[in-house]
Each structure stands twice: as C-alpha cells, then as structure tokens.
Design a protein around this motif. Structure first.
Motif, PDB file in Angstrom:
ATOM      1  N   PHE A  22      -6.270   6.693  -2.170  1.00 58.72           N
ATOM      2  CA  PHE A  22      -7.261   6.096  -2.988  1.00 58.72           C
ATOM      3  C   PHE A  22      -7.562   4.773  -3.234  1.00 58.72           C
ATOM      4  CE2 PHE A  22      -5.573  10.766  -3.301  1.00 58.72           C
ATOM      5  CZ  PHE A  22      -7.146  11.273  -2.429  1.00 58.72           C
ATOM      6  N   ARG A  23      -6.002   4.173  -3.634  1.00 62.40           N
ATOM      7  CA  ARG A  23      -5.745   3.160  -3.769  1.00 62.40           C
ATOM      8  C   ARG A  23      -5.270   2.137  -2.931  1.00 62.40           C
ATOM      9  NH1 ARG A  23      -7.330   0.587  -9.175  1.00 62.40           N
ATOM     10  NH2 ARG A  23      -5.532  -0.098  -8.807  1.00 62.40           N
ATOM     11  N   PRO A  24      -5.919   1.878  -1.488  1.00 60.12           N
ATOM     12  CA  PRO A  24      -5.060   1.222  -0.847  1.00 60.12           C
ATOM     13  C   PRO A  24      -4.175  -0.054  -1.225  1.00 60.12           C
ATOM     14  CG  PRO A  24      -7.139   1.544  -0.035  1.00 60.12           C
ATOM     15  CD  PRO A  24      -6.733   1.710  -1.518  1.00 60.12           C
ATOM     16  N   VAL A  25      -4.676  -0.850  -2.390  1.00 63.13           N
ATOM     17  CA  VAL A  25      -3.986  -1.248  -3.180  1.00 63.13           C
ATOM     18  C   VAL A  25      -2.585  -1.771  -3.450  1.00 63.13           C
ATOM     19  CG1 VAL A  25      -4.410  -1.765  -5.746  1.00 63.13           C
ATOM     20  CG2 VAL A  25      -4.493  -4.087  -4.434  1.00 63.13           C
ATOM     21  N   LEU A  26      -2.341  -0.436  -4.135  1.00 59.01           N
ATOM     22  CA  LEU A  26      -1.133  -0.246  -4.145  1.00 59.01           C
ATOM     23  C   LEU A  26       0.034   0.086  -2.862  1.00 59.01           C
ATOM     24  CD1 LEU A  26      -1.296   3.493  -6.392  1.00 59.01           C
ATOM     25  CD2 LEU A  26      -0.584   0.993  -6.874  1.00 59.01           C
ATOM     26  N   ILE A  27      -0.401   0.203  -1.681  1.00 61.01           N
ATOM     27  CA  ILE A  27       0.781   0.288  -0.702  1.00 61.01           C
ATOM     28  C   ILE A  27       1.162  -1.745  -0.342  1.00 61.01           C
ATOM     29  CG2 ILE A  27       0.146  -0.603   1.903  1.00 61.01           C
ATOM     30  CD1 ILE A  27      -1.592   1.836   2.058  1.00 61.01           C
ATOM     31  N   SER A  28       0.086  -2.755  -0.701  1.00 60.46           N
ATOM     32  CA  SER A  28       0.665  -3.863  -0.390  1.00 60.46           C
ATOM     33  C   SER A  28       1.753  -4.241  -1.725  1.00 60.46           C
ATOM     34  CB  SER A  28      -0.477  -5.019  -1.236  1.00 60.46           C
ATOM     35  OG  SER A  28      -1.116  -4.987   0.383  1.00 60.46           O
ATOM     36  N   LYS A  29       1.741  -3.955  -3.442  1.00 60.37           N
ATOM     37  CA  LYS A  29       2.176  -3.795  -3.886  1.00 60.37           C
ATOM     38  C   LYS A  29       4.018  -3.219  -4.095  1.00 60.37           C
ATOM     39  CE  LYS A  29      -0.864  -4.235  -7.694  1.00 60.37           C
ATOM     40  NZ  LYS A  29      -1.973  -4.337  -9.127  1.00 60.37           N
ATOM     41  N   ILE A  30       3.565  -1.262  -3.509  1.00 60.62           N
ATOM     42  CA  ILE A  30       4.884  -0.664  -3.335  1.00 60.62           C
ATOM     43  C   ILE A  30       5.810  -1.255  -1.847  1.00 60.62           C
ATOM     44  CG2 ILE A  30       5.710   1.538  -3.035  1.00 60.62           C
ATOM     45  CD1 ILE A  30       2.984   2.683  -3.719  1.00 60.62           C
ATOM     46  N   TYR A  31       4.767  -1.537  -0.713  1.00 58.62           N
ATOM     47  CA  TYR A  31       4.975  -2.086   0.297  1.00 58.62           C
ATOM     48  C   TYR A  31       5.587  -2.984   0.734  1.00 58.62           C
ATOM     49  CZ  TYR A  31       5.224   3.348   0.557  1.00 58.62           C
ATOM     50  OH  TYR A  31       5.027   4.618   0.041  1.00 58.62           O
ATOM     51  N   HIS A  32       4.780  -4.617   0.100  1.00 59.62           N
ATOM     52  CA  HIS A  32       5.194  -5.268   0.404  1.00 59.62           C
ATOM     53  C   HIS A  32       3.897  -5.791   1.871  1.00 59.62           C
ATOM     54  CE1 HIS A  32       7.081  -6.399  -3.494  1.00 59.62           C
ATOM     55  NE2 HIS A  32       7.950  -5.386  -2.759  1.00 59.62           N
ATOM     56  N   VAL A  33       3.301  -4.526   2.238  1.00 63.75           N
ATOM     57  CA  VAL A  33       2.425  -4.998   3.292  1.00 63.75           C
ATOM     58  C   VAL A  33       1.090  -6.107   3.302  1.00 63.75           C
ATOM     59  CG1 VAL A  33       1.756  -4.366   5.569  1.00 63.75           C
ATOM     60  CG2 VAL A  33       4.286  -3.618   4.465  1.00 63.75           C
ATOM     61  N   ASP A  34       0.390  -6.551   4.826  1.00 65.60           N
ATOM     62  CA  ASP A  34      -0.816  -7.032   4.123  1.00 65.60           C
ATOM     63  C   ASP A  34      -1.258  -6.174   4.623  1.00 65.60           C
ATOM     64  OD1 ASP A  34      -2.860  -9.129   5.285  1.00 65.60           O
ATOM     65  OD2 ASP A  34      -2.024  -9.366   3.033  1.00 65.60           O
ATOM     66  N   ALA A  35      -2.676  -6.018   3.955  1.00 61.15           N
ATOM     67  CA  ALA A  35      -3.738  -5.334   4.475  1.00 61.15           C
ATOM     68  C   ALA A  35      -4.174  -5.710   5.724  1.00 61.15           C
ATOM     69  CB  ALA A  35      -4.789  -5.446   3.099  1.00 61.15           C
ATOM     70  N   ALA A  36      -3.600  -6.404   5.913  1.00 63.32           N
ATOM     71  CA  ALA A  36      -4.049  -7.233   7.302  1.00 63.32           C
ATOM     72  C   ALA A  36      -3.358  -6.748   8.102  1.00 63.32           C
ATOM     73  CB  ALA A  36      -4.680  -8.267   8.017  1.00 63.32           C
ATOM     74  N   SER A  37      -2.135  -6.266   8.387  1.00 65.02           N
ATOM     75  CA  SER A  37      -1.354  -5.828   9.753  1.00 65.02           C
ATOM     76  C   SER A  37      -1.692  -4.119   9.732  1.00 65.02           C
ATOM     77  CB  SER A  37      -0.161  -5.693   8.425  1.00 65.02           C
ATOM     78  OG  SER A  37       0.992  -5.651   9.596  1.00 65.02           O
ATOM     79  N   PRO A  38      -1.077  -4.329  10.601  1.00 64.90           N
ATOM     80  CA  PRO A  38      -1.652  -3.077  11.425  1.00 64.90           C
ATOM     81  C   PRO A  38      -0.694  -1.288  10.904  1.00 64.90           C
ATOM     82  CG  PRO A  38      -0.687  -4.421  12.897  1.00 64.90           C
ATOM     83  CD  PRO A  38      -0.802  -5.407  11.864  1.00 64.90           C
ATOM     84  N   LEU A  39       0.088  -2.408  10.156  1.00 62.13           N
ATOM     85  CA  LEU A  39       1.087  -0.877   9.387  1.00 62.13           C
ATOM     86  C   LEU A  39       0.659  -0.307   8.412  1.00 62.13           C
ATOM     87  CD1 LEU A  39       5.366  -3.257   9.372  1.00 62.13           C
ATOM     88  CD2 LEU A  39       3.617  -1.106  11.194  1.00 62.13           C
ATOM     89  N   PHE A  40      -0.481  -1.633   7.652  1.00 63.66           N
ATOM     90  CA  PHE A  40      -1.276  -0.894   6.326  1.00 63.66           C
ATOM     91  C   PHE A  40      -1.757   0.756   6.605  1.00 63.66           C
ATOM     92  CE2 PHE A  40      -4.398  -1.101   2.951  1.00 63.66           C
ATOM     93  CZ  PHE A  40      -4.157  -1.638   1.942  1.00 63.66           C
ATOM     94  N   LEU A  41      -2.209   0.599   8.442  1.00 67.45           N
ATOM     95  CA  LEU A  41      -2.663   1.930   8.790  1.00 67.45           C
ATOM     96  C   LEU A  41      -1.357   3.358   8.216  1.00 67.45           C
ATOM     97  CD1 LEU A  41      -5.039   3.724   9.078  1.00 67.45           C
ATOM     98  CD2 LEU A  41      -4.543   3.368  11.857  1.00 67.45           C
ATOM     99  N   LEU A  42      -0.394   2.601   9.327  1.00 66.95           N
ATOM    100  CA  LEU A  42       0.495   4.067   9.164  1.00 66.95           C
ATOM    101  C   LEU A  42       0.847   4.316   7.374  1.00 66.95           C
ATOM    102  CD1 LEU A  42       2.717   5.357  10.688  1.00 66.95           C
ATOM    103  CD2 LEU A  42       3.749   3.624  10.551  1.00 66.95           C
TER     104      LEU A  42
END
Length: 120
Positions: A22-42
């Motif tokens: 619900f808060r995709p910005v947490l993905i960058s904080k937790i996993y250090h993955v940029d929102a533009a990365s294809p891994l973001f969707l995964l």
C-alpha cells in the motif's frame, strides 16, 4: 494467551513488508530498489504475499484450528529467506531483514510446538 502474543509478534515482523503493498515507497527503503527497476514490481508482489502471511497470523490469533497451517506458511516464509540470504553470501543490504527473521524464530518455534507438539 502466550501463544496469541507470539502470533502477534510474528504478525508485527511481517507487517512492514506487507505495508509496502500500500506504500510502495517502503520498497525502496526496505530493499534498496529504485522504483524504476523491473524488480520493483516483483517486490510489490512479495508485499502482497506478506499480506497473506499477516492474514494467516491474525487468523491464528482468532481461530486456533488454523495454527498448524499458519505455522507451516510462516515457517516457509522465514526459513526460506534466511536460507537464501545465507546461501547468497549474506548481502549487507538485506541484513536487517535477516535479523528480523532471526528474531522471530523463537516465536515461530513456540507456536509450532503449540500447534504440533504440545497437545498431541
């Protein structure tokens, strides 16, 4: 009551990764993955799977008969990550996740003992 508290702790451990759905910005904080990365969707999909784990923890607090299945699901989630983390050389960027899962293992062991061993 102790069993419910342990399920609550396991729920808390898995809540932050689930919130990333619900808060995709947490993905960058937790996993250090940029929102533009294809891994973001995964990783968003991974967050949805963590939401399932959270639902199972809540369900186990409310319905004791679900605890064996929930124990297996939470155990697979935690132990598989720890094994993969270790097998991949323990990447420093994922250390905090591994530590959270390690901290949860005693609670998982207790609920597993309650679900499979204590009353059998």
């Amino acid at each position: 009551m102790i069993t419910k508290i342990c399920w609550g702790i396991l729920l808390a451990i898995h809540s932050i990764p689930a919130l990333a759905l619900f808060r995709p910005v947490l993905i960058s904080k937790i996993y250090h993955v940029d929102a533009a990365s294809p891994l973001f969707l995964l990783l968003q999909h991974r967050a949805a799977l963590f939401l399932v784990i959270c639902v199972m923890c809540v369900w186990s607090i409310v319905r004791p008969e679900t605890r064996p299945l929930a124990t297996v699901a939470v155990g697979v989630s935690m132990l598989s990550f720890l094994w993969l983390y270790w097998a991949s050389g323990s990447p420093p960027a994922l250390r905090s996740i591994a530590l959270a899962d390690l901290a949860g293992l005693p609670f998982l062991a207790f609920v597993g003992w309650q679900a499979f061993g204590a009353t059998r």
